[in-house]
Enzyme design. Structure first.
Site, short mmCIF file in Angstrom:
data_model
loop_
_atom_site.label_atom_id
_atom_site.label_comp_id
_atom_site.label_asym_id
_atom_site.label_seq_id
_atom_site.Cartn_x
_atom_site.Cartn_y
_atom_site.Cartn_z
N LYS A 315 66.90 65.95 47.63
CA LYS A 315 67.07 67.30 48.20
C LYS A 315 67.08 68.39 47.14
O LYS A 315 66.60 69.49 47.38
CB LYS A 315 68.36 67.35 49.00
CG LYS A 315 68.28 66.47 50.23
CD LYS A 315 69.52 66.59 51.07
CE LYS A 315 69.28 65.80 52.34
NZ LYS A 315 70.24 66.09 53.36
N ASP A 353 70.60 71.27 57.40
CA ASP A 353 71.73 70.34 57.52
C ASP A 353 72.99 71.11 57.88
O ASP A 353 73.80 70.68 58.69
CB ASP A 353 71.99 69.64 56.18
CG ASP A 353 71.05 68.48 55.96
OD1 ASP A 353 70.42 68.04 56.95
OD2 ASP A 353 70.94 68.01 54.82
P1 NAP Z 1 73.12 62.59 47.61
O1 NAP Z 1 72.75 63.99 47.34
O2 NAP Z 1 72.46 61.51 46.83
O3 NAP Z 1 74.71 62.44 47.41
C1 NAP Z 1 75.31 61.19 47.53
C2 NAP Z 1 76.83 61.35 47.48
O4 NAP Z 1 77.38 60.06 47.75
C3 NAP Z 1 77.37 61.80 46.13
O5 NAP Z 1 78.49 62.62 46.33
C4 NAP Z 1 77.78 60.48 45.48
O6 NAP Z 1 78.82 60.60 44.55
C5 NAP Z 1 78.27 59.71 46.67
N1 NAP Z 1 78.21 58.27 46.47
C6 NAP Z 1 77.09 57.49 46.42
N2 NAP Z 1 77.45 56.21 46.24
C7 NAP Z 1 78.79 56.18 46.17
C8 NAP Z 1 79.75 55.13 46.00
N3 NAP Z 1 79.37 53.86 45.85
N4 NAP Z 1 81.06 55.45 46.00
C9 NAP Z 1 81.44 56.73 46.14
N5 NAP Z 1 80.60 57.77 46.32
C10 NAP Z 1 79.28 57.49 46.32
O7 NAP Z 1 72.91 62.24 49.16
P2 NAP Z 1 72.90 63.21 50.46
O8 NAP Z 1 71.54 63.68 50.74
O9 NAP Z 1 73.99 64.18 50.30
O10 NAP Z 1 73.22 62.16 51.63
C11 NAP Z 1 74.47 61.51 51.68
C12 NAP Z 1 74.63 60.78 53.00
O11 NAP Z 1 74.54 61.71 54.09
C13 NAP Z 1 73.55 59.74 53.28
O12 NAP Z 1 74.16 58.64 53.90
C14 NAP Z 1 72.62 60.42 54.26
O13 NAP Z 1 71.96 59.49 55.11
C15 NAP Z 1 73.59 61.26 55.04
N6 NAP Z 1 72.92 62.43 55.64
C16 NAP Z 1 72.89 62.54 57.01
C17 NAP Z 1 72.30 63.62 57.60
C18 NAP Z 1 72.28 63.72 59.08
O14 NAP Z 1 71.47 64.47 59.63
N7 NAP Z 1 73.17 63.03 59.76
C19 NAP Z 1 71.71 64.61 56.83
C20 NAP Z 1 71.77 64.49 55.45
C21 NAP Z 1 72.38 63.40 54.85
P3 NAP Z 1 78.54 60.85 42.97
O15 NAP Z 1 78.36 62.34 42.81
O16 NAP Z 1 79.76 60.34 42.30
O17 NAP Z 1 77.31 60.08 42.62
#
Ligand code: NAP
Length: 532
Positions: A315, A353
């Site tokens: 993103k 979002d």
């Molecule tokens: P992102 O930018 O990659 O961010 C991932 C986040 O998850 C970071 O804060 C990361 O922490 C944390 N994380 C990853 N692995 C972890 C672990 N093992 N333990 C603790 N924290 C962990 O991803 P994103 O785009 O924000 O998406 C995140 C989630 O939201 C995904 O599951 C995605 O499918 C969901 N989502 C859903 C929608 C919807 O429409 N429902 C829309 C967007 C996203 P660090 O900073 O420490 O790495």
């Protein structure tokens, strides 16, 4: 309609009748150890909607050429390609080469529609065919590269070498190390003067299989069952027909997709392809397994590649690759949607979002406080704890602040939590601290980490005992719909809002940007319900 009646070039597309907008065939690989099992598979391929089968003789145990070929060719309900792939070209046959070629000659004599012969022995095969009884079979001369995908010039040179053998149909299969590899195959495919099968194997080559009709490919492979494939990366026949509307893809079909890594879990292709179809929009939506957003956008720069959704972890890269960014996405520092503006080809980034998630949480809070007379946002004044500080975390934190909530950002990496918290005037803590975080009751908790997402559904970002301090828990994860976090929140008597609500709300916005048409909301809700 028999195969030879089908037009072979995309220029004939609009002359085909019955809604079919391309001539690219769906070929089911038939791989079984016995003739009887093969006959069953052929029947299934026919019922599933394949146009043609590839009989893989190299999978048969105890193959008796004349007897088995008579049965297989004569009883096939669909036109057949007969292939007897040797080990040295990635197949199963490890025996005598002249016996192998004799079996293929025999298949031609018996009436096979197509024979596949490998480029390495094509001259030898053609020389010997002059001496045999001629059959009606068209010859596919094939080349497989299991290492990589060469340059456009090298693929074009390979096409020329295959053509020089006298091939009726050229088949080149290479391997995708990156999603951009398929672009080189498309470039050769679209300029080929002979019927050509040009496919790039592997998960990163999926786009080459699905978009084959757009670039005039002779056929694409569709498996009978998921994972039961003759080469890596093949979709099923059902996916090609029902999910990707394969018959309706034409040379001018507009390409959209979700850019992510991983991306195979995404429900978005189900959502948008069904929605496009329902309003008669000529577009396709693909899962795009991208390593470098910049390389992807530079490679697929043609005017037909027009709209993308962005998911983890791209993103922010998407925002950096946008020519223009809408003000909310700029503040959030991440996009979830990108459109190529038709007038000047500029890439415009958006973030929906925020709208989707906040609307869903507000609705959840209103349902909780049905009796209270709240004017304005029910989030105003609430303590909103945002777990995660990535793209979705930023959206929720900014969205919450916009609505007047007091924001706490809890993230595994504290530095990122601090950075985000400072931007929204909030507090930063680590995820681990949440276990004993209880400044007040009635807080709202949102999870935007990927903890608990498929396939690691057993995981949860916060211990169950800490959940009782919250009035509502929202999980952005939508695969699975019922995460462990939401299950434990319900068990603790806390209201929940599903990630599917965020997905659907921002999906309506994206659909309208992609198509310029109002979203078919009920249909999109139904599709999502069926696929989560
Ligand atoms: P992102 O930018 O990659 O961010 C991932 C986040 O998850 C970071 O804060 C990361 O922490 C944390 N994380 C990853 N692995 C972890 C672990 N093992 N333990 C603790 N924290 C962990 O991803 P994103 O785009 O924000 O998406 C995140 C989630 O939201 C995904 O599951 C995605 O499918 C969901 N989502 C859903 C929608 C919807 O429409 N429902 C829309 C967007 C996203 P660090 O900073 O420490 O790495």
């Amino acid at each position: 309609m028999v195969i030879s009646d089908l037009p072979l070039t995309t220029s004939d597309l609009h002359t085909t009748k019955g809604g079919r907008r391309n001539s690219t065939l769906i070929c089911a690989p038939i791989m079984a150890e016995s003739v009887d099992e093969m006959l069953v598979q052929m029947r299934k391929a026919n019922e599933a909607g394949a146009d043609i089968v590839e009989i893989r003789l190299d999978y048969l145990k105890n193959f008796i050429p004349r007897q088995d070929l008579e049965i297989l060719i004569k009883r096939s309900p669909l036109p057949a390609i007969v292939t007897y792939r040797p080990v040295w070209e990635g197949g199963q046959y490890d025996g005598n080469e002249s016996k192998r070629q004799d079996a293929l000659h025999l298949a031609s004599e018996i009436g096979a529609d197509y024979i596949d012969i490998e480029l390495k022995v094509a001259h030898e095969f053609y020389n010997s065919i002059q001496l045999k009884k001629p059959g009606k079979a068209k010859i596919i001369v094939s080349s497989h590269n299991y290492q990589n995908t060469p340059s456009v010039e090298e693929i074009a040179e390979l096409v020329a070498r295959i053509q020089a053998t006298g091939a009726d149909i050229v088949k080149i299969a290479t391997t995708a190390l990156d999603i951009t590899d398929s672009a080189r195959m498309f470039q050769v495919l679209v300029h080929s003067h002979v019927p050509m099968i040009g496919l790039v194997m592997g998960e990163k080559g999926l786009i080459s299989r699905i978009l084959s009709p757009k670039f005039g490919g002779f056929l694409t492979f569709g498996s009978l069952e998921p994972g039961v494939v003759s080469a890596p990366g093949q979709p099923t026949i059902k996916e090609l027909l029902d999910l990707y509307n394969f018959r309706e893809i034409a040379s001018d079909t507009k390409v959209h997709g979700v850019i992510g890594n991983p991306v195979s879990h995404s429900k978005s292709p189900h959502l948008y392809n069904a929605a496009f179809k329902s309003v008669g929009f000529d577009g396709i939506y693909l899962p795009l397994l991208v390593d470098s957003v910049e390389d992807f956008l530079t490679t697929y720069s043609s005017p037909d590649f027009v709209g993308y959704s962005y998911t983890t972890p791209h993103k922010e890269a998407g925002l950096n690759c946008s020519d223009e960014v809408d003000p909310i996405a700029k503040i959030i520092g991440a996009i979830n949607c990108m459109i190529k503006r038709p007038t000047d080809g500029k890439l415009i980034g958006y973030n929906f979002d925020y709208i989707g998630a906040i609307a869903a949480i507000e609705e959840g809070l209103r349902a909780l406080n049905r009796t209270a007379n709240i004017s304005g946002s029910p989030l105003a004044g609430k303590l909103l704890v945002v777990m995660g500080a990535g793209g979705a975390g930023k959206s929720l934190a900014y969205g919450g602040k916009e609505k007047g909530a007091r924001v706490v950002v809890a993230n595994r990496t504290l530095a990122k939590a601090k950075e985000l918290a400072s931007k929204v005037g909030g507090k930063a803590i680590t995820l681990a601290e949440l276990e004993n975080f209880h400044p007040e009751d009635g807080m709202v908790l949102v999870n935007t980490t990927s903890v608990g997402m498929k396939p690691r559904c057993h995981a949860t970002p916060i211990p169950k005992k800490a959940l009782k301090h919250y009035s509502l828990v929202f999980d952005a994860i939508y695969s699975p719909k019922e995460t462990r976090l939401l299950r434990e929140a319900q068990e603790s008597g806390v209201a929940v809002v599903y990630g599917t609500e965020m997905l659907i709300n921002q999906g309506f916005e994206q659909f309208e940007k992609f198509t310029g048409l109002p979203a078919p909301k009920q249909l999109m809700r139904d599709v999502l319900a069926r696929n989560t």
